[in-house]
Design a protein around this motif. Structure first.
Motif, PDB file in Angstrom:
ATOM      1  N   PRO A 139      -6.241   1.789  -2.508  1.00 51.01           N
ATOM      2  CA  PRO A 139      -4.776   1.809  -2.474  1.00 51.01           C
ATOM      3  C   PRO A 139      -4.225   3.202  -2.213  1.00 51.01           C
ATOM      4  CG  PRO A 139      -5.552   0.481  -4.313  1.00 51.01           C
ATOM      5  CD  PRO A 139      -6.757   1.155  -3.740  1.00 51.01           C
ATOM      6  N   GLY A 140      -3.265   3.270  -1.295  1.00 44.45           N
ATOM      7  CA  GLY A 140      -2.604   4.535  -1.000  1.00 44.45           C
ATOM      8  C   GLY A 140      -3.257   5.356   0.091  1.00 44.45           C
TER       9      GLY A 140
ATOM     10  N   GLU B 270       1.644   3.069  -3.419  1.00 40.09           N
ATOM     11  CA  GLU B 270       0.578   3.621  -4.244  1.00 40.09           C
ATOM     12  C   GLU B 270       0.487   5.146  -4.137  1.00 40.09           C
ATOM     13  OE1 GLU B 270      -1.112   1.840  -6.287  1.00 40.09           O
ATOM     14  OE2 GLU B 270      -0.471  -0.148  -5.630  1.00 40.09           O
ATOM     15  N   HIS B 271      -0.015   5.761  -5.194  1.00 38.32           N
ATOM     16  CA  HIS B 271      -0.326   7.184  -5.187  1.00 38.32           C
ATOM     17  C   HIS B 271      -1.770   7.332  -4.731  1.00 38.32           C
ATOM     18  CE1 HIS B 271       3.078   8.642  -7.915  1.00 38.32           C
ATOM     19  NE2 HIS B 271       3.252   7.344  -7.801  1.00 38.32           N
TER      20      HIS B 271
ATOM     21  N   GLN C 254     -10.628   7.382  -7.102  1.00 38.81           N
ATOM     22  CA  GLN C 254      -9.942   6.111  -7.253  1.00 38.81           C
ATOM     23  C   GLN C 254     -10.454   5.342  -8.474  1.00 38.81           C
ATOM     24  OE1 GLN C 254      -7.392   4.797  -5.548  1.00 38.81           O
ATOM     25  NE2 GLN C 254      -7.405   3.035  -6.904  1.00 38.81           N
TER      26      GLN C 254
ATOM     27  N   ASN D 125       0.819  -1.215   0.000  1.00 33.69           N
ATOM     28  CA  ASN D 125       0.000   0.000   0.000  1.00 33.69           C
ATOM     29  C   ASN D 125       0.853   1.266   0.000  1.00 33.69           C
ATOM     30  OD1 ASN D 125      -2.814   1.191   0.369  1.00 33.69           O
ATOM     31  ND2 ASN D 125      -1.747   2.099   2.120  1.00 33.69           N
TER      32      ASN D 125
ATOM     33  N   ALA E  86       2.141   6.034   2.309  1.00 28.25           N
ATOM     34  CA  ALA E  86       1.898   6.280   0.881  1.00 28.25           C
ATOM     35  C   ALA E  86       1.784   7.773   0.628  1.00 28.25           C
ATOM     36  CB  ALA E  86       0.624   5.566   0.436  1.00 28.25           C
TER      37      ALA E  86
END
Length: 461
Positions: A447-448, A200-201, A238, A197, A369
């Protein structure tokens, strides 16, 4: 996964972004004790040299990218350097910049990357090292397909949770002590997912101002546009795959709604915690109308979220005046009732309240992140110190909590010493006067996004 970041094709780019990234990365790696937030460092540099929007974006991408991938980049470069340790720190950092552009970014031809960085190397380090940089980066370009494949395999192993602590540290450029702690506390599978994780951006998320009649309509509109829902009152970009023209138009519209006080940028996990707290408070037979003290309000993300949902925030305290100024601006923008504001530490407040929100200072291990620079600034000693401060704040807040009241303890840490063990020690010290209503680890929704911990404590009548 290892994939190039899509960018608008550009045949020529200013060397200013690369110079800036090199200087900022040098400062971060050489002086981890500096606590200046990375966004502040980036903004200061962009302003100081009057960067345009394109170069500002490149500066940010390079800096965050190298921070998130520096161990993987060293792995990729190792086959082309006989004695990497013999090179100066800045030369090695310059090679990382070039390798990141070639392996992870799209839209900038490799020859442009190589030419820019070779010229920069010659100006800074002389002709000889310029030649070395030229040879190494051209070799990286020639072998880029094989290198990407090797890096992809390691990231896939991370996602499959087949890496040990050392493998996690290498794949996600994290300190070994941290991945080892995660593996011990949460198990290998969860630790690998936590490490993945951090690469991720995080996509931007917004919270609708539900205190206004059209708040729910705004949420529905953006979800129909393809945005992902966040709880009952928010949405995230997202997973969106839009062309630049449409994205620019939507970003402008979102910015307008935000300026008007209809939306607020807030991470998904933070939104979910605030939503849960509001439901808990407003659903209580005895505490629904009770005043709340937000003891460590920061910039006021949760403060304003609770106010929008009808929670009676009576007092908000914060030791950093610039954060309180941001809270004031948010209250004005959103048209919310103002709590009393206290500039100072939570330990200075002597009033008592039936509800206390304690979003304590923490290590930030759940925000890696978003705050990639913490990879360099964290240490076991720092985690132990923040746990000590948390215990001090928690003890004082408990003294200010009225009998029958509730205290909400929140961190953005992935560290049992700051979370479950902190609460366990506190419960043991209070005996029957304190009851744990619930505790939960809020893992990233997308994610992120950040990970948060929440514990709800009740004081005996």
């Amino acid at each position: 996964m290892v994939e190039k970041k899509k960018k608008t094709p550009q045949n020529q780019t200013s060397s200013g972004a690369r110079k800036g990234a090199l200087d900022i990365l040098h400062q971060l790696f050489r002086h981890p004790e500096d606590s200046t937030p990375l966004p502040v460092m980036l903004a200061r540099h962009a302003q100081s040299v009057a960067m345009d929007g394109r170069d500002t974006a490149l500066l940010s991408e390079l800096t965050y990218g190298v921070l998130r991938r520096h161990a993987a980049l060293d792995f990729a470069l190792a086959g082309f350097l006989k004695k990497p340790e013999a090179l100066s720190f800045q030369v090695r950092m310059l090679l990382r910049l070039g390798a990141y552009e070639i392996l992870f970014m799209d839209g900038i031809p490799a020859r442009a990357t190589v030419n820019e960085l070779v010229n920069l190397a010659r100006r800074r380090f002389g002709q000889g090292l310029g030649g070395l940089v030229n040879g190494v980066l051209r070799a990286v370009d020639r072998e880029s397909q094989a290198l990407r494949s090797a890096l992809r395999q390691e990231e896939e192993a991370l996602m499959r949770a087949t890496l040990d602590a050392e493998g996690m540290a290498r794949a996600a450029s994290l300190p070994l002590w941290l991945t080892g702690m995660w593996e011990k506390h949460y198990g290998r599978r969860q630790a690998c997912l936590m490490a993945a994780n951090t690469l991720e951006h995080p996509a931007p998320c917004w919270r609708a101002n539900l205190s206004r009649a059209w708040g729910e309509m705004l949420v529905q509109h953006w979800i129909e546009r393809g945005y992902a829902p966040v709880g009952l009152g928010g949405f995230s970009a997202q997973g969106l795959d839009k062309n630049r023209a449409e994205a620019a138009k939507e970003q402008g519209l979102l910015a307008t709604f935000e300026k008007q006080g209809n939306l607020t940028r807030q991470g998904a996990s933070s939104q979910l915690v605030a939503e849960h707290l509001a439901e808990w408070i407003l659903g209580s037979e005895t505490l629904a109308e009770a005043p709340l003290w937000d003891a460590c309000c920061g910039r006021g993300g949760k403060t304003t979220a609770l106010l929008e949902k009808g929670v009676k925030v009576e007092l908000a305290s914060e030791p950093a005046d610039f954060r309180l100024e941001e809270l004031k601006a948010s209250l004005l923008r959103l048209g919310l009732p103002w709590p009393r504001l206290h500039y100072g530490q939570a330990q200075d407040v002597e009033e008592s309240f039936p509800l206390i929100l304690l979003d304590v200072p923490c290590s930030g291990t759940g925000t890696l992140a978003r705050n990639a620079e913490l990879r360099l600034r964290l240490s076991p000693e720092r985690c132990a110190e923040v746990a000590r401060v948390q215990a001090e704040i928690l003890e004082h807040a408990w003294e200010r909590l009225l009998p029958g009241g509730a205290l909400f303890y929140v961190t953005c840490a992935l560290n049992r010493e700051e979370n479950e063990e902190q609460i366990s020690r506190f419960l043991a010290s209070k005996g029957r006067t304190c009851r744990l209503e619930e505790q939960r680890l809020v893992l990233p929704l997308f994610p992120g996004q950040d990970a948060l911990f929440l514990a709800v404590l009740r004081k005996a009548d």
